[in-house]
Motif scaffolding. Sequence first.
Motif, short mmCIF file in Angstrom:
data_model
loop_
_atom_site.label_atom_id
_atom_site.label_comp_id
_atom_site.label_asym_id
_atom_site.label_seq_id
_atom_site.Cartn_x
_atom_site.Cartn_y
_atom_site.Cartn_z
N VAL A 226 46.98 -61.90 -50.31
CA VAL A 226 48.25 -62.43 -50.79
C VAL A 226 49.17 -62.63 -49.59
O VAL A 226 48.81 -62.31 -48.47
N ARG A 227 50.36 -63.14 -49.85
CA ARG A 227 51.36 -63.30 -48.80
C ARG A 227 52.49 -62.32 -49.04
O ARG A 227 52.86 -62.05 -50.19
N ASP B 35 46.30 -66.83 -51.86
CA ASP B 35 47.33 -67.26 -50.91
C ASP B 35 47.28 -68.77 -50.71
O ASP B 35 47.49 -69.29 -49.62
#
Length: 409
Positions: free
Chosen positions: A364-365, A43
């Motif tokens: 993660v985003r 991220d």
Amino acid sequence: MTAVLDAPVCRPASVLALAPVVGADVTVPATGHSGGVAYANLDYAASAPALTAVADRLAGALAEYASVHRGAGHLSQVTTARYEQARETVRTFVGGRADDTVVFTRNTTDSINLAASIVPGDVVVLDIEHHANLLPWTRTGRARIVESQSTIDATLAALEDELASAPAALLAVTAASNVTGEVLPLARLAGLAHRHGARILVDAAQLVAHRGVSIASFGIDYLVFSGHKVYAPFGAGVLVGRPDWLDSAPPYLAGGGASADVSIDDVAWHAGAARHEAGSPNVLGAVSIAAAADELRRVGFENIGAHDDVLIRRLDAGLAALPHVRPLRAFDDGLDRVAIASFTVVGHTPRAVAEHLSSRGIGVRDGKFCAHPLLAKLGHPDGAVRASFGVGTTSDDVDRLLNALAELA
């Protein structure tokens, strides 16, 4: 289930981390692992971890931290020198001109809002921008929005048509998409703007950690970025650019530091960076950006680019082997990318995918990445999943992501 690494896909050679980052040895809870697993931070495009070199520089600066600019004490003089030297380091880092003003702000968004307060005319901007490079302009009522096309070449042609249609003061563009990682040709865009009497502002938030930039040689008039995107996550940003608009505009903030002389009835404002830096500045944020700039130059952008290339090609190859994964692209010819990739997974919401990956120790985003118009244009108004890499990322991190996505099939 067969792991994705067993699939007949040709992957680039494995790579290790390119530079040490703070938190690289952190473990997090994970399904099936009572003792936790090493955290795979994918991220970086949101906030990159601090480089160890940045943390070390900050520790030294903290020991001698004091007020800036108006103190006679030794530590105040030391801190002032560090702060002003940070400007010169940043100017060199982005290839600025000798007379460019370097203003420290809170972040990229703050930098562009400052820019919006100084531009003396219309601003041309694409419809697919990050909100930071869209909302400040639309709020002025002087934004002219251009619809992006299916290719970069066609998009540049559309921008030129708009600039030719009526005078504009500025073209504002994002150098690298925070959604797809696709990179726009900055020198071509600068030439395009200048041909029609406009200046160009470049949002380089997602570029400067991955590529060398030269304001002077690219012909950029204003460039902005955030410290937290370049391994200096201490709440500072930068605007670098030509001094005339900055010196002629009203101060961005009214207060001490921006004012040279004050009476009850009148005020004389400073010129230069001080004009727009009222109040006590974020000295440690500025020092951290300078430290990150020094370290990235030491590592070398040629090495960073090669490292990124291996990782993104490894990811692309792995995603291509997963029929239930749909990568996102803004342009048919957007082949030049930094280490950012967004995708959707058939049958799963972006949040469900991100939570599944988190249960495997992978960060993660998910969402719309402050780029709602772009996500809607790509046919994903509810968002997507984004993986992004940096100097602390390894090929094992990418493989863990691919294996976890394969489980969702």
